[in-house]
Design a protein around this motif. Structure first.
Motif, PDB file in Angstrom:
ATOM      1  N   PRO A   2      13.273  64.659  39.137  1.00  0.00           N
ATOM      2  CA  PRO A   2      12.784  65.336  40.346  1.00  0.00           C
ATOM      3  C   PRO A   2      12.777  66.840  40.108  1.00  0.00           C
ATOM      4  CG  PRO A   2      15.032  64.587  40.669  1.00  0.00           C
ATOM      5  CD  PRO A   2      14.588  64.028  39.351  1.00  0.00           C
ATOM      6  N   PRO A   3      12.008  67.604  40.867  1.00  0.00           N
ATOM      7  CA  PRO A   3      11.864  69.039  40.588  1.00  0.00           C
ATOM      8  C   PRO A   3      13.082  69.887  40.928  1.00  0.00           C
ATOM      9  CG  PRO A   3      10.623  68.431  42.555  1.00  0.00           C
ATOM     10  CD  PRO A   3      11.107  67.153  41.942  1.00  0.00           C
ATOM     11  N   ASN A   4      13.986  69.378  41.750  1.00  0.00           N
ATOM     12  CA  ASN A   4      15.074  70.206  42.255  1.00  0.00           C
ATOM     13  C   ASN A   4      16.271  70.194  41.304  1.00  0.00           C
ATOM     14  OD1 ASN A   4      16.615  71.790  44.016  1.00  0.00           O
ATOM     15  ND2 ASN A   4      17.449  69.994  45.057  1.00  0.00           N
ATOM     16  N   GLN A   5      16.455  71.292  40.575  1.00  0.00           N
ATOM     17  CA  GLN A   5      17.610  71.438  39.696  1.00  0.00           C
ATOM     18  C   GLN A   5      18.788  71.992  40.498  1.00  0.00           C
ATOM     19  OE1 GLN A   5      18.475  74.722  36.568  1.00  0.00           O
ATOM     20  NE2 GLN A   5      17.316  73.176  35.435  1.00  0.00           N
ATOM     21  N   VAL A   6      19.929  71.336  40.392  1.00  0.00           N
ATOM     22  CA  VAL A   6      21.126  71.738  41.126  1.00  0.00           C
ATOM     23  C   VAL A   6      22.170  72.199  40.112  1.00  0.00           C
ATOM     24  CG1 VAL A   6      22.952  71.006  42.706  1.00  0.00           C
ATOM     25  CG2 VAL A   6      20.648  70.054  42.931  1.00  0.00           C
ATOM     26  N   THR A   7      22.533  73.466  40.157  1.00  0.00           N
ATOM     27  CA  THR A   7      23.526  73.988  39.227  1.00  0.00           C
ATOM     28  C   THR A   7      24.928  73.790  39.784  1.00  0.00           C
ATOM     29  OG1 THR A   7      23.632  76.239  40.108  1.00  0.00           O
ATOM     30  CG2 THR A   7      21.863  75.752  38.521  1.00  0.00           C
ATOM     31  N   SER A   8      25.890  73.753  38.887  1.00  0.00           N
ATOM     32  CA  SER A   8      27.279  73.653  39.324  1.00  0.00           C
ATOM     33  C   SER A   8      27.717  74.914  40.057  1.00  0.00           C
ATOM     34  CB  SER A   8      28.174  73.365  38.119  1.00  0.00           C
ATOM     35  OG  SER A   8      27.929  72.053  37.635  1.00  0.00           O
ATOM     36  N   ASP A   9      27.123  76.054  39.720  1.00  0.00           N
ATOM     37  CA  ASP A   9      27.423  77.287  40.463  1.00  0.00           C
ATOM     38  C   ASP A   9      26.989  77.168  41.920  1.00  0.00           C
ATOM     39  OD1 ASP A   9      28.442  78.414  38.176  1.00  0.00           O
ATOM     40  OD2 ASP A   9      26.612  79.509  37.674  1.00  0.00           O
ATOM     41  N   GLU A  10      25.825  76.538  42.147  1.00  0.00           N
ATOM     42  CA  GLU A  10      25.357  76.339  43.519  1.00  0.00           C
ATOM     43  C   GLU A  10      26.287  75.414  44.298  1.00  0.00           C
ATOM     44  OE1 GLU A  10      20.522  76.834  42.885  1.00  0.00           O
ATOM     45  OE2 GLU A  10      21.486  74.899  42.524  1.00  0.00           O
ATOM     46  N   LEU A  11      26.818  74.412  43.615  1.00  0.00           N
ATOM     47  CA  LEU A  11      27.739  73.511  44.287  1.00  0.00           C
ATOM     48  C   LEU A  11      29.070  74.182  44.597  1.00  0.00           C
ATOM     49  CD1 LEU A  11      27.162  70.052  42.564  1.00  0.00           C
ATOM     50  CD2 LEU A  11      26.303  70.859  44.753  1.00  0.00           C
ATOM     51  N   ASP A  12      29.484  75.144  43.754  1.00  0.00           N
ATOM     52  CA  ASP A  12      30.685  75.928  44.075  1.00  0.00           C
ATOM     53  C   ASP A  12      30.540  76.567  45.455  1.00  0.00           C
ATOM     54  OD1 ASP A  12      32.018  75.451  41.674  1.00  0.00           O
ATOM     55  OD2 ASP A  12      31.164  77.211  40.683  1.00  0.00           O
ATOM     56  N   ILE A  13      29.367  77.149  45.695  1.00  0.00           N
ATOM     57  CA  ILE A  13      29.123  77.833  46.970  1.00  0.00           C
ATOM     58  C   ILE A  13      29.043  76.820  48.111  1.00  0.00           C
ATOM     59  CG2 ILE A  13      27.471  79.265  48.240  1.00  0.00           C
ATOM     60  CD1 ILE A  13      26.720  80.496  45.492  1.00  0.00           C
ATOM     61  N   ARG A  14      28.288  75.730  47.890  1.00  0.00           N
ATOM     62  CA  ARG A  14      28.108  74.717  48.936  1.00  0.00           C
ATOM     63  C   ARG A  14      29.438  74.111  49.353  1.00  0.00           C
ATOM     64  NH1 ARG A  14      24.346  69.184  48.656  1.00  0.00           N
ATOM     65  NH2 ARG A  14      25.337  68.160  50.453  1.00  0.00           N
ATOM     66  N   LEU A  15      30.319  73.890  48.393  1.00  0.00           N
ATOM     67  CA  LEU A  15      31.584  73.213  48.671  1.00  0.00           C
ATOM     68  C   LEU A  15      32.734  74.190  48.907  1.00  0.00           C
ATOM     69  CD1 LEU A  15      31.253  70.418  45.957  1.00  0.00           C
ATOM     70  CD2 LEU A  15      30.772  70.232  48.405  1.00  0.00           C
ATOM     71  N   ASN A  16      32.382  75.483  48.961  1.00  0.00           N
ATOM     72  CA  ASN A  16      33.395  76.516  49.225  1.00  0.00           C
ATOM     73  C   ASN A  16      34.512  76.477  48.182  1.00  0.00           C
ATOM     74  OD1 ASN A  16      34.417  78.738  50.645  1.00  0.00           O
ATOM     75  ND2 ASN A  16      35.713  77.449  51.946  1.00  0.00           N
ATOM     76  N   LYS A  17      34.115  76.421  46.918  1.00  0.00           N
ATOM     77  CA  LYS A  17      35.050  76.393  45.808  1.00  0.00           C
ATOM     78  C   LYS A  17      34.947  77.699  45.020  1.00  0.00           C
ATOM     79  CE  LYS A  17      36.404  72.110  46.431  1.00  0.00           C
ATOM     80  NZ  LYS A  17      37.790  71.761  46.805  1.00  0.00           N
ATOM     81  N   PRO A  18      35.979  78.073  44.287  1.00  0.00           N
ATOM     82  CA  PRO A  18      35.901  79.280  43.457  1.00  0.00           C
ATOM     83  C   PRO A  18      34.869  79.127  42.347  1.00  0.00           C
ATOM     84  CG  PRO A  18      37.943  78.099  43.040  1.00  0.00           C
ATOM     85  CD  PRO A  18      37.316  77.444  44.233  1.00  0.00           C
ATOM     86  N   ALA A  19      34.321  80.245  41.893  1.00  0.00           N
ATOM     87  CA  ALA A  19      33.299  80.227  40.844  1.00  0.00           C
ATOM     88  C   ALA A  19      33.812  79.490  39.609  1.00  0.00           C
ATOM     89  CB  ALA A  19      32.898  81.657  40.482  1.00  0.00           C
ATOM     90  N   GLY A  20      32.990  78.596  39.092  1.00  0.00           N
ATOM     91  CA  GLY A  20      33.334  77.843  37.896  1.00  0.00           C
ATOM     92  C   GLY A  20      34.089  76.553  38.150  1.00  0.00           C
ATOM     93  N   TYR A  21      34.434  76.288  39.408  1.00  0.00           N
ATOM     94  CA  TYR A  21      35.255  75.118  39.722  1.00  0.00           C
ATOM     95  C   TYR A  21      34.522  73.814  39.404  1.00  0.00           C
ATOM     96  CZ  TYR A  21      38.071  71.822  42.448  1.00  0.00           C
ATOM     97  OH  TYR A  21      38.834  70.757  42.838  1.00  0.00           O
ATOM     98  N   VAL A  22      33.285  73.671  39.892  1.00  0.00           N
ATOM     99  CA  VAL A  22      32.559  72.420  39.714  1.00  0.00           C
ATOM    100  C   VAL A  22      32.252  72.165  38.239  1.00  0.00           C
ATOM    101  CG1 VAL A  22      30.408  71.199  40.228  1.00  0.00           C
ATOM    102  CG2 VAL A  22      31.616  72.406  42.052  1.00  0.00           C
ATOM    103  N   ALA A  23      31.851  73.202  37.503  1.00  0.00           N
ATOM    104  CA  ALA A  23      31.574  73.029  36.075  1.00  0.00           C
ATOM    105  C   ALA A  23      32.820  72.578  35.330  1.00  0.00           C
ATOM    106  CB  ALA A  23      31.034  74.324  35.484  1.00  0.00           C
ATOM    107  N   SER A  24      33.962  73.170  35.683  1.00  0.00           N
ATOM    108  CA  SER A  24      35.218  72.817  35.031  1.00  0.00           C
ATOM    109  C   SER A  24      35.622  71.385  35.341  1.00  0.00           C
ATOM    110  CB  SER A  24      36.324  73.777  35.470  1.00  0.00           C
ATOM    111  OG  SER A  24      37.573  73.394  34.949  1.00  0.00           O
ATOM    112  N   ARG A  25      35.456  70.981  36.609  1.00  0.00           N
ATOM    113  CA  ARG A  25      35.874  69.647  37.014  1.00  0.00           C
ATOM    114  C   ARG A  25      34.900  68.559  36.557  1.00  0.00           C
ATOM    115  NH1 ARG A  25      40.745  68.266  39.152  1.00  0.00           N
ATOM    116  NH2 ARG A  25      39.773  66.845  40.636  1.00  0.00           N
ATOM    117  N   SER A  26      33.607  68.873  36.566  1.00  0.00           N
ATOM    118  CA  SER A  26      32.599  67.844  36.287  1.00  0.00           C
ATOM    119  C   SER A  26      32.112  67.852  34.848  1.00  0.00           C
ATOM    120  CB  SER A  26      31.389  68.027  37.208  1.00  0.00           C
ATOM    121  OG  SER A  26      30.655  69.188  36.851  1.00  0.00           O
ATOM    122  N   GLY A  27      32.195  69.008  34.176  1.00  0.00           N
ATOM    123  CA  GLY A  27      31.638  69.125  32.835  1.00  0.00           C
ATOM    124  C   GLY A  27      30.132  69.277  32.816  1.00  0.00           C
ATOM    125  N   ILE A  28      29.529  69.553  33.986  1.00  0.00           N
ATOM    126  CA  ILE A  28      28.072  69.649  34.108  1.00  0.00           C
ATOM    127  C   ILE A  28      27.663  71.095  34.354  1.00  0.00           C
ATOM    128  CG2 ILE A  28      26.054  68.917  35.471  1.00  0.00           C
ATOM    129  CD1 ILE A  28      27.593  66.373  36.169  1.00  0.00           C
TER     130      ILE A  28
END
Length: 340
Positions: free
Chosen positions: A28-54
């Protein structure tokens, strides 16, 4: 060390003829970055990438068609080898999640595709490893001469089932579709071994409860029954305890050793599962196809998407064995050793 001839000798068992003539994929055309999910989930920068590896993955919007995404992957495979859609005489939908309960999903995919009306089609569902039994079934049908050219499509909109309140599973999934078009071939390529095992004591560790007769408006259901639920630690422990002996059985059936396998194409389940493959199963970085950081877990579309990437990277060498392997809800173990 064994010499080259010994290391690459043919397996003692005969191949089930099968030739992969083309692969394709769609996102699908919508690319979702882990940085964007940090903001959406109110997490510190780098949290989602560290936890998910994505780093990023792709999510469809809520109006996107699962069948349409699968048709795009099929069309990609057709165009890459200039294959006439009318030459496909069987379409197999190999996915974990259906378009709807009835009719079966392959009919939706056929309607969205460029294949002619009247084309035979059906579904195969072994959760995340659905593509593996689909290849096995296709090989049997081709060798019985019931069909001459088969398209296998796996297409998933995993984002539709994410429970954003469950951090363990919500960060890993991505959407996508992939296709492989196969023929019987001349016998130089094919399946050396296919092994599927189900250990049902783990069935409740990874599930979407609604969508069938078990949870519905008459039997009773809650809104959360339509979402993905995973007991990740228990699931990982069960799968980890089974996978090493399972791999030994698969290799024994194939007649190959692990160091003879040119390319290992695993289900891209999580960064922990891929690390387990590297360390515990001793699969080398040179063997492994790892697209997880840029796709996430695409459920059943994961293995054929990784296969497509292997084809694009010329990592399906003629005459050399390739392994597909993964774990899935059920708990299911699925693997295949084939000569592309």
């Amino acid at each position: 060390m064994p010499d080259y001839q010994e290391k690459h000798q043919a397996p003692p068992r005969g191949l089930i003829p099968l030739k992969i003539v083309s692969t394709g994929a769609a996102l699908p055309p919508n690319q979702v970055t882990s940085d964007e999910l940090d903001i959406r989930l109110n997490k510190p920068a780098g949290y989602v990438a560290s936890r998910s590896g994505i780093i990023y993955r792709y999510h469809a919007d809520n109006q996107a068609s699962q069948a349409g995404l699968g048709a795009a992957a099929l069309n990609d495979a057709l165009q890459r080898r200039r294959i006439d859609p009318a030459s496909i005489d069987l379409l197999i939908y190999a996915s974990a999640i259906p378009v709807q309960a009835l009719p079966y999903s392959a009919s939706h995919l056929l309607k969205a595709s460029s294949l002619p009306a009247g084309t035979a089609c059906f579904d195969i569902n072994s959760s995340c490893v659905s593509f593996i039994p689909a290849l096995q079934v296709a090989a049997g049908l081709l060798n019985s001469h019931a069909f001459r050219r088969i398209a296998i499509v796996s297409t998933e909109l995993a984002s539709r089932g994410i429970d954003w309140d469950d951090e363990e599973s919500s960060l890993i999934f991505g959407d996508g579709a992939a296709c492989a078009i196969v023929e019987r071939g001349n016998g130089d390529s094919g399946i050396a071994a296919c092994l599927l095992e189900t250990w049902p004591e783990g069935a409740e560790l990874c599930e979407i409860r609604a969508g069938g007769t078990r949870r519905n408006p008459r039997a009773g259901l809650e809104a959360s029954d339509f979402l993905f639920h995973m007991q990740g630690k228990r699931l990982f422990r069960q799968a980890s305890g089974l996978i090493e002996d399972y791999l030994a059985r698969l290799l024994q059936a194939s007649g190959y050793r692990l160091d003879q396998i040119a390319t290992v194409i695993p289900h891209q389940a999580s960064h922990l599962s891929l690390e387990h493959i590297r360390k515990r199963l001793k699969v080398t970085p040179q063997q492994l196809i790892d697209i997880y950081r840029y796709h996430g877990n695409q459920v059943a579309a994961s293995i054929p998407t990784a296969l497509h990437h292997a084809a694009l990277q010329d990592r399906l060498p003629a005459g050399r064995p390739v392994m597909l392997i993964g774990t899935a809800a059920g708990l299911t173990l699925g693997g295949m050793v084939l000569i592309p």
